[in-house]
Design an enzyme around this catalytic site. Structure first.
Site, short mmCIF file in Angstrom:
data_model
loop_
_atom_site.label_atom_id
_atom_site.label_comp_id
_atom_site.label_asym_id
_atom_site.label_seq_id
_atom_site.Cartn_x
_atom_site.Cartn_y
_atom_site.Cartn_z
N HIS A 1 -1.13 -8.44 0.30
CA HIS A 1 -1.36 -8.23 1.73
C HIS A 1 -2.17 -9.42 2.25
O HIS A 1 -2.94 -10.02 1.51
CB HIS A 1 -2.16 -6.93 1.89
CG HIS A 1 -2.36 -6.48 3.29
ND1 HIS A 1 -3.35 -6.98 4.10
CD2 HIS A 1 -1.70 -5.56 4.04
CE1 HIS A 1 -3.30 -6.37 5.29
NE2 HIS A 1 -2.30 -5.51 5.27
N ASP B 1 -7.40 -4.88 -5.16
CA ASP B 1 -7.21 -4.34 -3.81
C ASP B 1 -6.56 -2.96 -3.98
O ASP B 1 -5.37 -2.86 -4.29
CB ASP B 1 -6.32 -5.31 -3.02
CG ASP B 1 -5.85 -4.72 -1.69
OD1 ASP B 1 -6.10 -3.54 -1.42
OD2 ASP B 1 -5.21 -5.47 -0.93
N GLN C 1 -3.73 0.64 -1.32
CA GLN C 1 -2.53 1.49 -1.42
C GLN C 1 -2.50 2.30 -2.71
O GLN C 1 -1.54 3.07 -2.92
CB GLN C 1 -1.26 0.63 -1.32
CG GLN C 1 -1.12 -0.11 -0.01
CD GLN C 1 -0.89 0.82 1.20
OE1 GLN C 1 -0.61 2.01 1.06
NE2 GLN C 1 -1.02 0.27 2.40
N LYS D 1 -6.84 5.24 4.95
CA LYS D 1 -5.63 5.43 4.14
C LYS D 1 -5.82 6.56 3.12
O LYS D 1 -4.84 7.04 2.56
CB LYS D 1 -5.27 4.13 3.43
CG LYS D 1 -4.83 3.01 4.39
CD LYS D 1 -4.25 1.86 3.63
CE LYS D 1 -4.33 0.53 4.36
NZ LYS D 1 -3.46 0.45 5.52
N CYS E 1 2.15 -7.14 7.27
CA CYS E 1 1.02 -8.02 6.91
C CYS E 1 1.18 -8.54 5.48
O CYS E 1 0.18 -8.66 4.74
CB CYS E 1 -0.33 -7.32 7.08
SG CYS E 1 -0.58 -6.66 8.72
N1 C6P Z 1 -2.01 -2.18 5.07
C1 C6P Z 1 0.02 -1.31 6.08
O1 C6P Z 1 0.66 -0.81 7.01
P1 C6P Z 1 -7.48 -2.38 6.18
O2 C6P Z 1 -6.70 -2.87 7.38
O3 C6P Z 1 -8.71 -3.20 5.92
O4 C6P Z 1 -7.72 -0.92 6.19
O5 C6P Z 1 -6.49 -2.58 4.92
C2 C6P Z 1 -5.94 -3.84 4.67
C3 C6P Z 1 -4.97 -3.77 3.54
C4 C6P Z 1 -5.30 -4.41 2.35
N2 C6P Z 1 -4.49 -4.34 1.29
C5 C6P Z 1 -3.34 -3.66 1.30
C6 C6P Z 1 -2.51 -3.59 0.08
C7 C6P Z 1 -2.96 -2.98 2.47
O6 C6P Z 1 -1.83 -2.30 2.49
C8 C6P Z 1 -3.79 -3.06 3.62
C9 C6P Z 1 -3.38 -2.40 4.92
C10 C6P Z 1 -1.47 -1.45 6.22
O7 C6P Z 1 0.56 -1.67 5.05
C11 C6P Z 1 -1.86 -2.04 7.54
S1 C6P Z 1 -1.37 -3.72 7.69
#
Ligand code: C6P
Length: 420
Positions: free
Chosen positions: A136, A213, A216, A239, A377
Site C-alpha cells: 500500500h 503492516d 488488512q 478496519k 492506494c
Molecule cells: N487501505 C483500502 O481501501 P489507514 O488509511 O492509515 O487506516 O490505512 C492505510 C493502509 C495501510 N496498509 C494497507 C495494507 C492498507 O490496506 C491501508 C488502507 C484502504 O484498501 C484505504 S486506501
C-alpha cells in the site's frame, strides 16, 4: 504465523458461526440502499461498527476529561478507560507489555512514526529498505521520504503472476545492507496472505529490523506478534470495526526505548526547560498532545468485541466465504480477478472486460452493493498486473453467501448493460 489452512482446521472443531446473530450487532447493515438491502463489501476500506458507539457515548457524555493530567473523577475515569484500551490492544496482539502499544492515528501514522524515528536514527547512505511489490502507498512513501533524507535505497521483492512474492525472490532482495524490511501481512488489493513469520526470520538473519503492516490482517486473522517474530506491527482502528482516527503501533520495548520521539508536545516529556527537555517513558514518549481519547476507548471496545467473537472462528468463516465467492465468480463470463495466491483472504479484485471499474461500482451501487473501484492506494501492484484499477469486493465475517450471490447477479447485470 496463523496460516489459513490451520485456521480452517481449528474451526472445524469449534462452534458453528451464527452469521445472523453477528449481523444484528452491526446496525448499519440493516438498511436499504437504493431500495435494496445493503450488501456491504468494502470492508478493506473501512469496516462497519458494533458496540463501539456506546463506549464513545459513555466517554463523551459521562467520563469526558483529559488523560494523565487531571486528578478529578472524570479525568481519572478517562485515563482508566484509555489505559484499559491499551491493555486490550496488548492482549489482542499477544504483546508482552502494555507499554509496547503506542496509539497513533492509524496504520499510516504508525509507519511514518517508525520511518521518521527509528529510520532516521539508524539509516545511512547506501543502506537498503526492503519492500514488496504489493505494498500500500502507506508502506512505500514513508520509506521513500526516509530514503531521500538519508541516502538509503529501496529494494523491492517482485510479485509473481499469482500475486505472491516467492521466498527465493524475497531472499534475493535481502543483503547485509538491508536495515529495515517492511511488508504487508495481507495485500489490500489482492488479498494475498504473506508468510511474514518466515520473511521475518530471513530478514533478521540478514540483520534487518522488521515492520509488518497489519492493516488488512488484524481484521481477518488472529495475530500474535510473538509468533510473527517481527519488531513493529501496525494496524488501523477503523478496519478492525472500531473508530476512524485511531490505530496502533506495536513495537518491541527495547527498540521503542532507544528511538527518538516522533512529535514534541505535552505528555511526551518528563521535564522541559529552555535549555533541555527530557522525555517521558514509553509509550507516552510517542503520544504527544491530547490523543484521540474517545477513539482509543472505542477501539478497545471493538477489540473486546472481536475477542468475544473469536478471531480464529471469524477467520474460518471468512475462508468458507472466500471459497464460495471463488466458486460463484469464476464461471461468470468476461469477469476475472487479479491475485490467485494460495493463501488469501476474502478479497476479489475484479476486472470486467471492456467496462471501467468505476462503472461497475456505480451499477452495483444502484443494486445496494457497496464495493470500491480504483487503484486502492496500491498503484505499483496495479501496474504489475497491467491494469489502472479494479473493482474490489472485500468481505468480512458478517457477510453471507446470499450477499455473494447478490454480487454475482450484480456483475451479470453490469455485463448485460455494457456488453448487451
Ligand atoms: N487501505 C483500502 O481501501 P489507514 O488509511 O492509515 O487506516 O490505512 C492505510 C493502509 C495501510 N496498509 C494497507 C495494507 C492498507 O490496506 C491501508 C488502507 C484502504 O484498501 C484505504 S486506501
Amino acid at each position: 504465523m496463523a496460516n489459513v489452512v490451520s485456521i480452517a482446521a481449528a474451526a472445524a472443531a469449534s462452534l458453528p458461526w451464527d452469521v445472523e446473530a453477528v449481523r444484528a450487532d452491526f446496525p448499519a447493515l440493516a438498511q436499504l440502499v437504493n431500495g435494496h438491502p445493503l450488501v456491504y463489501l468494502d470492508n478493506a476500506a473501512t469496516a462497519q461498527k458494533p458496540a463501539v458507539l456506546a463506549a464513545l457515548e459513555n466517554y463523551y457524555q459521562r467520563d469526558c476529561g483529559n488523560i494523565h493530567r487531571s486528578v478529578h473523577q472524570l479525568g481519572e475515569r478517562a485515563t482508566e478507560a484509555y489505559e484499559r484500551a491499551r491493555r486490550t490492544a496488548q492482549a489482542f496482539l499477544g504483546a508482552a507489555e502494555p507499554r509496547e502499544i503506542v496509539f497513533t492515528r492509524g496504520t499510516t501514522e504508525a509507519i511514518n512514526l517508525v520511518a521518521a524515528t527509528y529510520g532516521a536514527a539508524n539509516l545511512r547512505a547506501g543502506d537498503e529498505i526492503l519492500l514488496t511489490g504489493m505494498e500500500h502507498h502507506s508502506n512505500i512513501v514513508p520509506w521513500q521520504l526516509l530514503a531521500e533524507r538519508t541516502g538509503a535505497r529501496l529494494q523491492v521483492a517482485q510479485v509473481n503472476d499469482r500475486g505472491e512474492v516467492e521466498m527465493e525472490e524475497f531472499e534475493r532482495q535481502l543483503s547485509p545492507r538491508t536495515k529495515i524490511a517492511a511488508f504487508g501481512h495481507v495485500s489490500n488489493a489482492l488479498g494475498t496472505v504473506n508468510p511474514v513469520a518466515e520473511w521475518t526470520e530471513r530478514a533478521h538473519a540478514a540483520g534487518a529490523v522488521v515492520l509488518v503492516d497489519g492493516a488488512q490482517s488484524a481484521p481477518h486473522l488472529p495475530i500474535q506478534v510473538g509468533a510473527l517474530g517481527c519488531d513493529f506491527f501496525a494496524f488501523s482502528g477503523h478496519k478492525v470495526f472500531g473508530p476512524t482516527g485511531i490505530g496502533v503501533l506495536w513495537g518491541r520495548a527495547e527498540l521503542l526505548e532507544a528511538m527518538p520521539p516522533f512529535q514534541g508536545g505535552g505528555d511526551m516529556i518528563a521535564s522541559v526547560s529552555f535549555e533541555r527537555t527530557t522525555y517521558n517513558r514509553i509509550p507516552y514518549k510517542f503520544e504527544a498532545g491530547t490523543p484521540h481519547i474517545a477513539g482509543a476507548i472505542g477501539l478497545g471496545a471493538a477489540l473486546e468485541y472481536l475477542q468475544t467473537l473469536g478471531m480464529t472462528r471469524a477467520a474460518a468463516y471468512e475462508q468458507e466465504l472466500a471459497r464460495y465467492g471463488a466458486e460463484r465468480l469464476a464461471p461468470l463470463p468476461g469477469v476475472r480477478w487479479i491475485g490467485q495466491a494460495r493463501e488469501r483472504t476474502a478479497v476479489f479484485s475484479l476486472v470486467i472486460e471492456g467496462v471501467h471499474p468505476h462503472d461497475v461500482a456505480t451499477v452495483l451501487d444502484t443494486e445496494g452493493i457497496a464495493v470500491r473501484a480504483g487503484h486502492h492506494c496500491a498503484q505499483p501492484i496495479m501496474d504489475r498486473f497491467g491494469v489502472p484499477a479494479t473493482t474490489r469486493a472485500s468481505l468480512a465475517f458478517y457477510n453471507t453467501r446470499g450477499e455473494v450471490d447478490r454480487l454475482a447477479e450484480g456483475l451479470e447485470k453490469v455485463r448485460r448493460i455494457f456488453q448487451g
